[in-house]
Every structure is written in C-alpha cells, then in structure tokens.
Design an enzyme around this catalytic site. Structure first.
Site, short mmCIF file in Angstrom:
data_model
loop_
_atom_site.label_atom_id
_atom_site.label_comp_id
_atom_site.label_asym_id
_atom_site.label_seq_id
_atom_site.Cartn_x
_atom_site.Cartn_y
_atom_site.Cartn_z
N ASN A 1 45.61 21.73 44.00
CA ASN A 1 45.99 23.15 44.17
C ASN A 1 47.37 22.97 45.20
O ASN A 1 47.90 23.73 45.42
CB ASN A 1 44.93 23.40 45.19
CG ASN A 1 43.35 23.67 44.66
OD1 ASN A 1 43.59 23.77 42.98
ND2 ASN A 1 42.01 24.01 44.28
N ARG B 1 47.02 32.54 29.14
CA ARG B 1 46.20 30.67 28.98
C ARG B 1 45.72 30.47 28.03
O ARG B 1 44.61 30.81 26.94
CB ARG B 1 46.19 30.06 29.92
CG ARG B 1 46.75 31.09 31.88
CD ARG B 1 46.54 30.08 32.69
NE ARG B 1 46.78 30.58 34.21
CZ ARG B 1 47.65 30.53 34.15
NH1 ARG B 1 48.90 29.26 34.02
NH2 ARG B 1 48.87 31.04 35.75
N ARG C 1 52.09 31.24 34.89
CA ARG C 1 52.85 30.33 35.44
C ARG C 1 52.26 29.09 35.65
O ARG C 1 51.19 28.73 35.34
CB ARG C 1 52.65 30.71 36.98
CG ARG C 1 53.00 29.51 38.18
CD ARG C 1 54.40 29.63 39.02
NE ARG C 1 54.85 31.38 39.51
CZ ARG C 1 55.54 31.90 39.95
NH1 ARG C 1 56.71 31.26 40.21
NH2 ARG C 1 55.69 33.01 40.59
N HIS D 1 47.88 40.45 31.86
CA HIS D 1 46.60 39.76 32.15
C HIS D 1 45.32 40.03 31.76
O HIS D 1 44.54 39.07 32.23
CB HIS D 1 46.99 40.10 33.96
CG HIS D 1 45.60 38.67 34.34
ND1 HIS D 1 44.89 38.67 35.23
CD2 HIS D 1 46.00 36.62 34.78
CE1 HIS D 1 43.94 37.51 35.74
NE2 HIS D 1 44.95 36.43 35.62
N TYR E 1 35.24 26.82 33.92
CA TYR E 1 35.14 28.40 34.22
C TYR E 1 34.35 29.44 34.45
O TYR E 1 33.56 28.93 33.08
CB TYR E 1 35.97 29.22 34.65
CG TYR E 1 37.48 28.54 34.64
CD1 TYR E 1 37.99 27.19 35.39
CD2 TYR E 1 39.52 29.69 34.72
CE1 TYR E 1 39.18 26.37 35.33
CE2 TYR E 1 40.00 28.08 35.29
CZ TYR E 1 40.07 27.09 35.70
OH TYR E 1 40.94 26.65 35.58
N ARG F 1 36.09 33.80 46.23
CA ARG F 1 35.88 32.93 46.22
C ARG F 1 36.88 31.88 46.48
O ARG F 1 37.01 30.58 47.34
CB ARG F 1 35.47 31.73 44.38
CG ARG F 1 35.70 31.01 44.61
CD ARG F 1 36.58 30.13 43.04
NE ARG F 1 37.81 30.61 42.24
CZ ARG F 1 38.41 30.33 42.08
NH1 ARG F 1 39.30 29.92 42.73
NH2 ARG F 1 39.30 30.75 41.41
N HIS G 1 34.56 32.34 38.43
CA HIS G 1 36.10 32.87 37.65
C HIS G 1 35.98 34.67 37.07
O HIS G 1 36.62 35.28 37.31
CB HIS G 1 36.73 32.34 36.77
CG HIS G 1 37.98 32.57 36.64
ND1 HIS G 1 38.29 33.18 34.81
CD2 HIS G 1 39.32 32.47 36.89
CE1 HIS G 1 39.99 33.64 34.83
NE2 HIS G 1 40.81 33.31 36.21
#
Length: 748
Positions: A70, A419, A449, A479, A512, A618, A646
C-alpha cells in the site's frame, strides 16, 4: 484500541492573532479531514491486522506485506504527484490550508512511526512466533555451518551466473535503477591500500574508494529456503521445519567472487521508488494506445521519490546514491528491519493451514445451482444478486460470459475491462465469440493505474482476434463494471446485463467483497445500451432514466436523493422527531473512500436537518462525523479484515419506500467527474432484503469495525464478552449466512 490522528498544523508561521485567511482555513479544517492523513490512518488500520493476535500467524505476515505494498503505491501516486506539483510550481493548497511541501512533511512525520511499529511487529512478535512453529527467518550469523554450506551452494548454482556487478567510475556511469527494485551498494578498495574513512563527510573518489552496484534479481524469491532436497531428513533441518535466509543477506555474504581481488569495505542494500504520476495530455493524442505505451516508458525513467536504506546506513554509499539520484535527506527512509516486506509473500504461501484463515470455497449462488440450466432463462425468471467472494465468481459471472460466447442465439456481447487477471478466462471466450461471428465490443481502459501494460497487451490480443476494441472517452477513465448481452429470442431481441461493483478479475474476486446483479429488466438494460453508445459512439445523451451514470447524471441524482431525505424531515419532525421512527429519513452508504466536498457539504446539511446518516467507508474519509451542530447525526465505520471490502451500496429511506443501489463509484470527485461509472437501482424486494442484511451485518460488527471520531482518531470496536457471536465479525458472519442459504437450497 484507539488510533490518534494528530492535529494538522495550518501553517508553520501562524501568528497568535489569526488573519481572515487563517480563520477561513480553520473553518475548512473543522469541516474536512486531510486526505493524506486519512489515508495514512487507513494503512495504520491495515498494519493493526498484523499486530492483532486474533489474526492467524501467516495472515499477519501477509498484512505486513500488504502494508508495504500500500505504501509503495501511495509513494508512487500521491507523493510522486505532490513532487510533480512542486516541480511545476503549482501552489494550490488543500482545504485545510496545506501546501504540497507541507503535505510531504506531514506524510514523512506520520510514516516514520508506522515503519518503526512495523519493524517491531516483525522482529519482536512475528519472527519469534514463526520460529515457535518451525519457520525460522535467519540472519547469516545465525546459520549453522551446514546451513552456510547450503546457502553458498545455492548462491553458486542460482545467483552467481545471474548477478551483474556494475562499477561506477569515469568509464562506467551510474546505472539505471528500476522502480521498486532492491540493489546492493558496494564500496570497494584496491588490495593493500589503507584509507582512513570519515563516514560523516567523504568524497569516495578522493580517498580511493570505488562504488559498485549489484541488482538483486527480482525473479527469485526474497527468502531462500535452506532445506537440502537430497537430505530431507537430516537432523539439522528437520522435515517439518523451514529455514530461510534473506536474499539480500545471502548475496551480501557471497560477494567476494563477484569482485575478485578487491577488498569489500562495506555493503549497503537500498530500494528506490519512482514517480508514477507521469500522465500525458490525451486530448491531442492521435493514438491513445501509443500514448499509454509512451507513458509506461516515461514512468520507467521517472524521477525517484523515495530511497529506502538500512537503519544507520554506511555514509559513503549513502552519499553516492543520494547524489546520483538527486535526493534530499527527507526523501530517505532508514528502515529499522527489513527493506521490503512484500518479500514475505513467500512465507505467507507456506503450506501451513493451521496458521492461516480457515479455507473458504466460494459457493454457487442458489439460483444458479443447476449447472445445466440455461442461465438466460434463470435471469429471465427474476434478477439475481451475487456476493463475492462468498458466492462463486466462476459459477456466476464467468458462466454468464461463457454462455453468451457459446449460445448461437446471442448476437452481441459488450464488456468493460478495467482490471482483469493475467490468465483471464474472459479473453478466450470473447475471442471465441468473435470467431463465431458475434459482434464483440470490449472497452479496455488503458489508463488503469499500474495495470496499463497488461491492458495494452490485452487490447492488442483482442484486436488481433477480430474483437472490436474501444479505449473509452477522451479525458475520462472508464471505471464502470458492466456487461451487456443481446440475444435473439422468439419475441425479438432481448438484452441481458451484469452490473457490478468490482472488476472482471477472477483472482481478486476471491479476495475482494463485491456485488453484482444479473438482469434483463428493460428499465436497466435500455439505459445500459445507451451507456455503451456513450462509450463507443460519443453519444451526447444528457440523462438516463434509471441508471446513475457518471459524469452525466450521477452527481446530480445523488444530490437530489440527499435533498429528498432533507425534505422528508419536515414530516418526521411533525410526527415528533422520534429517533426510533422506522421511517425516519435515513441515508446509508458503503464505499471504499469518501472525499467529494460537494457531497460532504450536502451530507452535513442533511445531518443538521435531522437525517440519520450511516457511512461505511473502508479507506480514507474526509468527512468529519459527530460534530455538534454540523454532523452529529453522521457515523462513519471502517471495516478491515480477511477480505478487502470493495462493494458499494447506497440506501435512501425515501419516506418508507426504500431505495437500494449498487455500482462502481465511490463518493469521490474523480468518480463523479472524471470517470465513467454506473450505479444501478435494485428493484427486487428479495434482493433488497439481502442488501439490507449485508448492511446490518457491517454496522453490527464488533470484530473488524473501527469508528471514526470527530478528532480524526479511530476506535476499534471490541466484542461483547456476554455475546460470543459478536466476536466473529462481518466476514465470518457472511460466510456462515452463505452456507446457511446453500444448505437450505440443498434441503429443498
């Protein structure tokens, strides 16, 4: 446990008598938490999972690695971005009045104690505990003679041919060092020379020292096992024990052969982080694919933003590295223990089930239990809600796309990819569908990213197979997590859709928590058709009837729904403003991060009107809850645990006619303004009950939940000793609920 967030200074030069500008800054600071501070507090909560003795031992090892991972991403993106702003002369300040320079100082001040806490956790808690379970993380000096012999044999066989020592002198310039790579800085001296070294102030060239760099190979694990495969039962290395030497340590103590004849004065491991904030202006780009490819090349050579070295580094080596990389002392982090905790994934992967979470196998959703049933007929019978990883991604989302690819009645498949996993099962199915003559359209987001390179490869692979690949809307990241299937049926064309909160990624779907809805409801699919037209054909559609689509109507629709709850407060007050009134105006929102100032201001307004607001956030949260007269009706809860929370859920009481929504967007400026996002209403009453159950479980959590305080600190909830069931937390509760639902289906 309480985590304190120190008060952020407004200015280093603030006078005792505040100016109007300082008063304005104080007013803003009273309303919003600093984003950088809030994110660092989030990562501290991640670190706490490694400190928590209730977390299984090898999972604690994993959380040490996650904490570092992270931070790596944070320094590449956020710190890199701040340094880029300084370089460009941008002087914009945060809502609480901090400049980019102030923020960099704040970040360093907050990170250093966390690094010390991480090191203490590893050295004083994790490492001894691992040893008690037969997993020994050894320094070179701790190896037996047999162990050293095994290590040296490994070095000669696997490392010596791979390593490339690079000297730095007039004929050899300082080498390129790749992002997040570990190297060894080596200071050498010719044999027979005796040089007095002043480590505090030294020019190595003037005293006859020579610098060389050895890159630590990234293709090998960071921890090398020392069990002899030819003697698995030897007494020194029992078969039920594991002994490891750190790769850096192994190379350091076997460098003599690399620098034959030279005297090795000192060896210093170091690791660098480069700026990932190197995006180019795509408005003028003729080829977006080439633009992203160039960005990846630029990022590889971007400026260094962080240098990690060992605790109390050898100054001559330190000086060479910092000078060559153009770094100041505040860019250097002396690591009290390990240099790179992500190497610990090797240890986390050991086959020691007794030291890990109890294995969980995602269950097939009850509605999809019949594997032979036509999934389109099942969806036509009613919307299906799936909850990963409690329910199987393979038997739901993957099955949907596979069925669409193989069904001869399906004529079109449209999908967004933000992703996906390296070995994604979606790609061969989409390619197969295109080869069968179906119209297949895949919107690949090239700007995801750190996944840009993979997405570029995916785009090229799909294009070569005849899939129509689109790169999205210029200036916006796509997204949204949506799939649209058009099928020819007896009564004409029918659209089927999947709208989710998470990526089409089979790997992360096991880690997730995400939600998805399968539907053929025309209210949703008609809007989704229009959304894909917006993505692929540059439609200028200004509104959607049912879906909330960013940046078209999502912000406005969310604001309207908050304002509607405010309006309903009048009737609630007329009824006596009973806090227990089941129809009290209420907003509940579950998301990853909350930062959008307009939404936050509107939530404050709602709180002041009497609307009850429960937020489950979160990650970082810039809203300040529980402040009298501003946000006393707002609570913020963060849940950190086995799975990464998530999913996004939004609930509005709507005067007794509750509305539920799920989708891809957080309440962040970038999601609402700079990305294409999709939030979908959930109309089915049974599915609404499931969403309510998820929310209720999260809000009742006494194991994994943290409550955000008005001062920015987080208080970790503790189980009720008189109610053992409160100790299991959100994730275990939902696993238990899932198994109960599956068992009910089997009994039927």
């Amino acid at each position: 446990m309480t985590m304190n967030q120190d008060v952020t200074p407004i200015s280093k030069t603030e006078s005792s008598v505040p100016t109007k500008e300082q008063e304005a800054v104080r007013a803003e600071r009273a309303k919003f938490f600093n984003r950088e501070s809030s994110w660092l507090e989030f990562n501290k909560r991640v670190l706490y999972q490694a400190l928590d003795p209730r977390t299984p031992l090898l999972e604690r090892v994993g959380f040490l690695a996650i904490f570092t991972s992270n931070l790596d991403e944070y320094y590449q993106k956020r710190v890199g971005g701040l340094k880029r702003q300084i370089g460009l002369g941008i002087t914009t300040r945060t809502p609480d009045g901090l400049s980019s320079e102030d923020l960099l100082a704040l970040i360093r001040e907050r990170v250093l104690p966390m690094l010390k806490e991480q090191a203490d956790c590893y050295e004083k808690i994790i490492r001894p505990a691992l040893a008690k379970h037969g997993i020994h993380m050894l320094d070179w000096e701790e190896l037996t003679e047999r162990g050293k012999a095994l290590a040296e044999e490994y070095f000669r066989r696997n490392l010596f041919p791979v390593l490339t020592p690079i000297a730095v002198d007039p004929g050899h310039p300082f080498p390129f060092i790749s992002n997040l790579s570990t190297s060894l800085g080596v200071m050498l001296r010719a044999p027979g020379e005796s040089v007095a070294v002043n480590e505090d102030a030294i020019d190595p060239d003037e005293v006859g020292l020579q610098f060389a760099r050895v890159k630590v190979p990234a293709v090998l694990p960071g921890w090398i096992p020392l069990k002899d495969p030819d003697q698995p039962q030897n007494k020194e290395l029992p078969d039920d024990e594991y002994r490891y030497i750190n790769l850096n340590d192994l190379i350091t103590h076997n460098l003599d052969d690399l620098f034959y004849g030279m005297e090795i004065v000192e060896v210093e491991p170091f690791r660098i982080t480069r700026n990932a904030d190197v995006e180019r202006d795509e408005e003028d780009a003729e080829d977006l694919l080439e633009l992203i490819s160039q960005e990846l090349r630029d990022r590889r050579f971007a400026k260094t933003v962080r240098l990690e070295v060992s605790d109390d580094p050898y100054r001559p080596i330190y000086q060479v590295i910092t000078q060559q990389l153009g770094l100041g002392k505040d860019d250097v982090y002396e690591m009290p223990s390990l240099l790179d905790y992500t190497d610990l994934w090797t240890i986390h992967g050991l086959n020691k089930p007794e030291l890990k979470y109890k294995p969980w196998k995602p269950q097939t959703p009850p509605r999809l239990a019949d594997e032979d049933a036509d999934i389109f007929s099942v969806i036509k019978a009613g919307d299906i809600l799936v909850h990963h990883p409690y329910e199987s991604f393979t038997s739901s989302v993957e099955r949907f796309i596979k069925a669409a690819a193989q069904d001869p009645n399906v004529v079109t498949i449209k999908l967004t990819l933000y992703r996906t996993s390296k070995d994604s099962p979606f790609l061969p199915e989409l390619i197969r569908a295109a080869e069968m003559g179906k119209q297949v359209v895949v919107l690949v987001e090239l700007k995801a990213r750190f996944d840009e390179e993979r997405n570029v490869q995916i785009a090229r692979q799909l294009e070569q197979a005849g899939v129509h690949v689109v790169y999205g809307v210029v200036g916006l990241k796509t997204h949204t997590k949506t799939a649209l299937v058009v099928r020819h049926e007896e009564d004409g064309m029918r659209c089927y859709a999947h709208i989710g909160t998470g990526n089409y990624n089979s790997k992360t779907a096991k880690l997730y928590t995400d939600l998805g809805i399968f539907t053929c409801d025309p209210r949703l699919t008609n809007d989704l058709v229009e959304m894909f037209h917006f993505l692929t054909g540059r439609s200028l559609k200004k509104d959607f009837k049912h879906l909330l689509i960013a940046p078209v109507n999502m912000r406005r629709r969310f604001i309207e729904k908050i304002e509607r709850e405010i309006e309903y407060c009048d009737a609630w007050h007329e009824r006596g403003a009973d806090p227990e009134d089941k129809n009290r105006p209420t907003i509940i929102a579950k998301m990853n991060s909350l930062e959008d100032r307009t939404i936050i201001e509107k939530l404050y307004e709602a709180s002041q009107a009497g609307v009850r607001i429960k937020l489950i956030v979160r990650g970082f949260c810039c809203l300040r809850p529980g402040v009298e007269g501003m946000s006393e009706n707002i609570t913020v809860t963060s849940i950190i645990g086995r799975f990464l929370e998530h999913s996004r859920i939004y609930f509005f009481q709507n005067d007794g006619s509750p509305e539920y929504y799920i989708g891809s967007a957080d309440w962040m400026y970038r999601n609402l303004n700079n990305r294409v996002e999709c939030i979908a209403p959930v109309y089915d009453l049974n599915l609404q009950k499931r969403l309510k159950q998820i929310i209720d479980v999260c809000l009742a959590d006494q194991r994994s939940a943290w409550d955000l305080q008005p001062d920015g600190s987080y208080i970790h909830r503790q189980p009720d000793p008189d109610r053992p069931e409160t100790a299991i937390g959100t994730m275990q509760t939902l696993m238990d609920v899932t198994m109960q639902d599956v068992n009910k289906t089997l009994l039927k």
